[in-house]
Each structure stands twice: as C-alpha cells, then as structure tokens.
Scaffold this active site. Sequence first.
Site, short mmCIF file in Angstrom:
data_model
loop_
_atom_site.label_atom_id
_atom_site.label_comp_id
_atom_site.label_asym_id
_atom_site.label_seq_id
_atom_site.Cartn_x
_atom_site.Cartn_y
_atom_site.Cartn_z
N GLY A 243 -90.95 47.94 -15.49
CA GLY A 243 -92.05 47.87 -14.51
C GLY A 243 -92.04 49.04 -13.54
O GLY A 243 -93.09 49.47 -13.06
N SER B 21 -86.74 38.90 -9.89
CA SER B 21 -85.59 38.06 -9.55
C SER B 21 -85.12 38.46 -8.15
O SER B 21 -85.80 39.19 -7.42
CB SER B 21 -84.50 38.28 -10.58
OG SER B 21 -83.41 37.44 -10.30
N ASP C 83 -91.77 34.45 -17.60
CA ASP C 83 -91.95 33.04 -17.97
C ASP C 83 -93.42 32.67 -18.10
O ASP C 83 -93.76 31.63 -18.65
CB ASP C 83 -91.27 32.12 -16.96
CG ASP C 83 -91.74 32.40 -15.54
OD1 ASP C 83 -92.78 31.86 -15.14
OD2 ASP C 83 -91.08 33.19 -14.82
N ASP D 11 -93.19 39.66 -9.40
CA ASP D 11 -92.54 38.37 -9.66
C ASP D 11 -91.15 38.64 -10.20
O ASP D 11 -90.85 38.35 -11.36
CB ASP D 11 -93.40 37.57 -10.66
CG ASP D 11 -92.84 36.17 -10.87
OD1 ASP D 11 -91.92 35.78 -10.12
OD2 ASP D 11 -93.32 35.49 -11.79
N GLN E 39 -79.49 41.18 -19.37
CA GLN E 39 -79.05 40.05 -18.54
C GLN E 39 -78.75 38.83 -19.41
O GLN E 39 -79.14 38.78 -20.58
CB GLN E 39 -80.12 39.72 -17.52
CG GLN E 39 -81.49 39.48 -18.15
CD GLN E 39 -82.66 39.86 -17.27
OE1 GLN E 39 -82.49 40.15 -16.09
NE2 GLN E 39 -83.88 39.87 -17.81
N1 SPD Z 1 -83.82 33.30 -6.22
C1 SPD Z 1 -84.63 33.53 -7.36
C2 SPD Z 1 -85.90 34.23 -7.08
C3 SPD Z 1 -86.68 34.39 -8.34
C4 SPD Z 1 -88.10 34.73 -8.13
N2 SPD Z 1 -88.82 34.89 -9.36
C5 SPD Z 1 -88.83 33.81 -10.26
C6 SPD Z 1 -89.69 34.02 -11.46
C7 SPD Z 1 -90.62 32.89 -11.68
N3 SPD Z 1 -91.78 33.28 -12.39
#
Ligand code: SPD
Length: 279
Positions: A137, A157, A86, A155, A31
């Site tokens: 994962g 995206s 992160d 956690d 990515q």
């Molecule tokens: N729309 C974005 C959603 C992202 C969720 N995860 C973010 C990672 C933060 N640790």
Amino acid sequence: MGLWYYETYRGRVKLGLKVRRSLFTKQSDYQLVEVIETEAYGKTLAIDGIYMTSERDEHYYHEMLVHPALTTVANPERVLIIGGGDGGTAREVLRHDAVKKVQLVEIDQVVVDACRAHLPDHFSWDDPRFELIIADGIQFLADAAPDSYDVVLLDGSDPVGPAQGLFNRSFYEHVKRALKPTGAFALQSEGPILMPDLFLDIVHTVRDLFAQAHPYFGPVPIYGAGIWSWTVASETLDARTPDPDRVARFARACKYYNCDIHRAAFAVPNDLARALVEN
Ligand code: SPD
C-alpha cells in the site's frame, strides 16, 4: 480450563479469548495469519498474535472507520482502502450508492484467502465496483496520480511489522497528494487509554498535514483497550457535523452507526483534549 488465545499488549496487558477450535494458521511471507473460533466473539482473525476482527464485534470497527468520512464527502465516487484484507471495510463502503469504484490494496494474499474461507460474512468479494490489488500500500500510494480519490481509508494493523510504514508522515503525505481537496482520509488511530503515545502521535502527525483532522471514539471490544479511536482528516471538510437527513437515510442499514453516534463520537474527553494540546 480448555484452550485460550491471548493477545499481549506491550507485555503489560493480556486479553484472552476461550477457543473452540483453530480454523486456519499460516506463516505468510509477511506475518502469522490465524483464524480461531472463539466462545465470545465467534470466528476471529489474528495477525502476529494481534486481534484484527471478529464475527460478533466487527461492525463497531468497520462502520466507524467508514461512515463518518463517506457521509461527509459530498460525492464519494472513488474510494481507496489500504489494508483491510478481511473485506469488512469494503463491505461498508459499498453500502454507499454514490461509490462507483473501490480499490482495496492488501499486501498479503494469505489474509484475503483466510478471510474468504472463514469469515464469509465480512464481504462477498464479487461486487462489480470492487477491485482487489495485492500490493504494498505504501508503494501503491506513492505511485498514485494526484487528486485521484474522494476518500482514502487506512485499515491497518497496529504500527508493528509490515504495518509500521503506514503510520508516518511520509505515508500521510502520499495520502494527501492522492486525495482530492474535497475528499477525506480516515484511519484507525489506536486506543487512547492503553496506547496514548501512539494515539497522540497519529493525531498530531495528521493534523500537521491537513487543515481539518479530528479524532473520534467508540467501542471495539475485541481490541481490549477501553475505547478505540479513528481520525478523519480533510483539506476542506469538517466531519464533526453530519447532515442528519443524509445519515438517517443511510444508517438504517447499520448495526451501530447513526447520526447521534456520529456526533457523539467526536466528543473529546477532557484529559485527551488537554493531552492533544500539550503533547
Ligand atoms: N489493535 C488492532 C488494530 C487493528 C485495526 N485493523 C483491523 C482490521 C479490520 N478490518
């Protein structure tokens, strides 16, 4: 006008942040990873053009992903985080004294490197209870021994790109197998106003598998979706009724989360309650 960075939601909505400077840009094997310094939210991580986390609003997201589950499980000793490269989720997990071991499985080393360099307040990465595993994962959970975790946190995206496989029934089945029956699973479940189809699909799929599965809501300004949602699931525990003493002792360290926020977050707006029954 200066320089602006935009996240575009399905070609329909744009959220723009005024950019001070770009700090990191790299196309990884998976990515496009970027860190930008923005006027409104400070240093901000974006992946494939989607805002992930920022210095100024990250506590809303990370505290709410972590603490409802961690304060519900009686003794959350072993915690698995899928994604979260992160480090903000790991930081919140490690606030809990009961935690003996946290494994964070992140597919992309570039995300970790970018955040270590540019978002150092998200996590210090050197807690002896913490283990970073750079791996897929989905495969990691498929290989995990049954009943091995007290808490699993997803956690990820949005369900696009490498995160797509983290939002389907077979992945949740692996989570359930790896989780102790006395444990809890929490995941981000998208913005119910802007992405109702995704929200409903996630909640329904998790509900099909777990005896208890409850969405809860809060603000994450950088996601630009009005309200954001998370869902917490368990075979045995109902996360909606926290122990006030336990939360009060713990929540002093938080910026957003406390016992009132915990209880109120599980209030479901009428239209979403109807949609959850009907769709
Ligand atoms: N729309 C974005 C959603 C992202 C969720 N995860 C973010 C990672 C933060 N640790």
